[in-house]
Write a protein that holds these residues in place. Sequence first.
Motif, mmCIF file in Angstrom:
data_model
loop_
_atom_site.group_PDB
_atom_site.id
_atom_site.type_symbol
_atom_site.label_atom_id
_atom_site.label_comp_id
_atom_site.label_asym_id
_atom_site.label_seq_id
_atom_site.Cartn_x
_atom_site.Cartn_y
_atom_site.Cartn_z
ATOM 1 N N MET A 1 26.035 -51.550 39.061
ATOM 2 C CA MET A 1 27.052 -50.893 38.255
ATOM 3 C C MET A 1 26.465 -50.175 37.040
ATOM 4 S SD MET A 1 29.977 -50.963 39.603
ATOM 5 C CE MET A 1 30.938 -51.772 40.876
ATOM 6 N N ASP A 2 25.222 -50.471 36.701
ATOM 7 C CA ASP A 2 24.585 -49.761 35.586
ATOM 8 C C ASP A 2 24.363 -48.289 35.920
ATOM 9 O OD1 ASP A 2 24.518 -52.060 34.061
ATOM 10 O OD2 ASP A 2 22.470 -52.588 34.657
ATOM 11 N N THR A 3 24.406 -47.949 37.191
ATOM 12 C CA THR A 3 24.207 -46.557 37.602
ATOM 13 C C THR A 3 25.525 -45.782 37.667
ATOM 14 O OG1 THR A 3 24.444 -47.026 39.974
ATOM 15 C CG2 THR A 3 22.249 -47.294 39.010
ATOM 16 N N ASP B 1 41.865 -47.739 49.316
ATOM 17 C CA ASP B 1 41.686 -49.148 49.677
ATOM 18 C C ASP B 1 40.876 -49.895 48.620
ATOM 19 O OD1 ASP B 1 43.104 -48.697 51.987
ATOM 20 O OD2 ASP B 1 41.337 -48.601 53.293
ATOM 21 N N LEU B 2 39.816 -49.264 48.131
ATOM 22 C CA LEU B 2 38.993 -49.906 47.113
ATOM 23 C C LEU B 2 39.791 -50.126 45.831
ATOM 24 C CD1 LEU B 2 36.355 -50.983 45.977
ATOM 25 C CD2 LEU B 2 35.638 -48.612 45.543
ATOM 26 N N CYS B 3 40.543 -49.136 45.414
ATOM 27 C CA CYS B 3 41.302 -49.251 44.163
ATOM 28 C C CYS B 3 42.404 -50.297 44.262
ATOM 29 C CB CYS B 3 41.892 -47.902 43.774
ATOM 30 S SG CYS B 3 40.666 -46.708 43.184
ATOM 31 N N ARG B 4 43.067 -50.391 45.421
ATOM 32 C CA ARG B 4 44.148 -51.372 45.555
ATOM 33 C C ARG B 4 43.592 -52.804 45.596
ATOM 34 N NH1 ARG B 4 45.618 -46.953 45.080
ATOM 35 N NH2 ARG B 4 45.232 -47.695 42.954
ATOM 36 N N LEU B 5 42.466 -53.009 46.269
ATOM 37 C CA LEU B 5 41.871 -54.347 46.272
ATOM 38 C C LEU B 5 41.361 -54.695 44.878
ATOM 39 C CD1 LEU B 5 41.097 -56.898 47.737
ATOM 40 C CD2 LEU B 5 39.008 -55.749 48.539
ATOM 41 N N TYR B 6 40.769 -53.719 44.214
ATOM 42 C CA TYR B 6 40.327 -53.909 42.822
ATOM 43 C C TYR B 6 41.466 -54.434 41.952
ATOM 44 C CZ TYR B 6 40.325 -51.991 38.059
ATOM 45 O OH TYR B 6 40.503 -51.805 36.716
ATOM 46 N N GLU B 7 42.647 -53.829 42.087
ATOM 47 C CA GLU B 7 43.791 -54.260 41.272
ATOM 48 C C GLU B 7 44.145 -55.721 41.526
ATOM 49 O OE1 GLU B 7 45.926 -49.844 41.180
ATOM 50 O OE2 GLU B 7 46.606 -51.402 42.578
ATOM 51 N N SER B 8 44.057 -56.149 42.779
ATOM 52 C CA SER B 8 44.399 -57.536 43.104
ATOM 53 C C SER B 8 43.371 -58.520 42.556
ATOM 54 C CB SER B 8 44.549 -57.705 44.619
ATOM 55 O OG SER B 8 43.277 -57.650 45.265
ATOM 56 N N LEU B 9 42.128 -58.065 42.396
ATOM 57 C CA LEU B 9 41.055 -58.934 41.901
ATOM 58 C C LEU B 9 40.919 -58.897 40.376
ATOM 59 C CD1 LEU B 9 38.351 -58.001 44.561
ATOM 60 C CD2 LEU B 9 39.659 -60.131 44.441
ATOM 61 N N LEU B 10 41.490 -57.887 39.756
ATOM 62 C CA LEU B 10 41.315 -57.692 38.315
ATOM 63 C C LEU B 10 41.810 -58.858 37.462
ATOM 64 C CD1 LEU B 10 40.439 -55.878 35.973
ATOM 65 C CD2 LEU B 10 42.626 -54.672 36.183
ATOM 66 N N GLN C 1 32.307 -42.598 42.960
ATOM 67 C CA GLN C 1 30.878 -42.765 42.675
ATOM 68 C C GLN C 1 30.314 -43.980 43.409
ATOM 69 O OE1 GLN C 1 29.445 -42.145 38.432
ATOM 70 N NE2 GLN C 1 31.629 -42.442 38.087
ATOM 71 N N ILE C 2 31.053 -45.081 43.359
ATOM 72 C CA ILE C 2 30.606 -46.319 43.995
ATOM 73 C C ILE C 2 30.462 -46.119 45.507
ATOM 74 C CG2 ILE C 2 31.308 -48.683 44.562
ATOM 75 C CD1 ILE C 2 32.594 -48.780 41.735
ATOM 76 N N LEU C 3 31.477 -45.504 46.096
ATOM 77 C CA LEU C 3 31.478 -45.374 47.556
ATOM 78 C C LEU C 3 30.430 -44.375 48.043
ATOM 79 C CD1 LEU C 3 35.285 -45.649 48.349
ATOM 80 C CD2 LEU C 3 33.478 -47.334 48.723
ATOM 81 N N ARG C 4 30.080 -43.409 47.230
ATOM 82 C CA ARG C 4 28.967 -42.522 47.608
ATOM 83 C C ARG C 4 27.694 -43.330 47.802
ATOM 84 N NH1 ARG C 4 30.285 -37.896 43.121
ATOM 85 N NH2 ARG C 4 31.636 -36.556 44.394
ATOM 86 N N ALA D 1 35.367 -56.158 45.085
ATOM 87 C CA ALA D 1 36.140 -55.468 46.116
ATOM 88 C C ALA D 1 35.221 -54.786 47.122
ATOM 89 C CB ALA D 1 37.083 -54.455 45.468
ATOM 90 N N VAL D 2 34.151 -54.169 46.637
ATOM 91 C CA VAL D 2 33.166 -53.538 47.531
ATOM 92 C C VAL D 2 32.565 -54.577 48.473
ATOM 93 C CG1 VAL D 2 30.895 -52.439 47.600
ATOM 94 C CG2 VAL D 2 32.613 -51.615 45.990
#
Length: 229
Positions: free
Chosen positions: A37-39, A70-79, A53-56, A26-27
């Motif tokens: 993502m390990d961080t 926006d990030l969370c909603r796109l994430y849901e569509s890709l999950l 955390q990711i967007l920071r 999504a990012v």
Amino acid sequence: MNIFFWDIDGTLIRTSKAGLYALNKAVRELWGTTVNMDTIQAAGMTDNYIARQILRLVLEREPHGGEIHDLCRLYESLLPGELDAREGWVLPQVENILAHLAKQDNNKLLLLTGNSEEGAQIKLRHFGLDRYFDFKNSSFAASHEQRVDIARSALALIQNRWSNEDTYKMYVLGDTPHDIECGKAIGAYTIGIATGTYPLEKLQNYEPWWALDILPPSEHFVHKIEQNK
């Protein structure tokens, strides 16, 4: 009446990090980059907090609410695609215990999770566990970033929904210290299960009502609950 609030990731299922892969995809779609993502601290955290955390890292500033949304909603569509692409599994004894509890009217099976409602439904439907849970009376991330705020919302919902009950016991089950802490914050009996990223000794340090390496057979689990007079 017994009210069981279940965490999802690391407690009911393991997804081989499908959620983090979906977030990274999504990012890339939204901002044309990816993150390591390990961080990212994910265990026991809410979708909204993980997204922040990711967007920071991506934006090099504090993200605003619309960007997190926006990030969370796109994430849901890709999950769903990421769940299909990876080998996940239902953790041992989970389905047996859920099936056993669901047979008795005095047990309510709810969720108290850092997932969004849509994300929770996608994950549990993928593994065939959605049929056991009352989603209407469960508590999800919604606009919350901290687990304790979700727990307080859960308590308010329970007090409103079952205020006519003479007595009820609440249990919060999870695999992280955050689950234990938020359960204690609402006066619930806490069950720490070391099937996620935290070892049993670490969970025991937070003094849950019951700490386990792994969930026991359903008969043992039900016996423990019945003995809690």
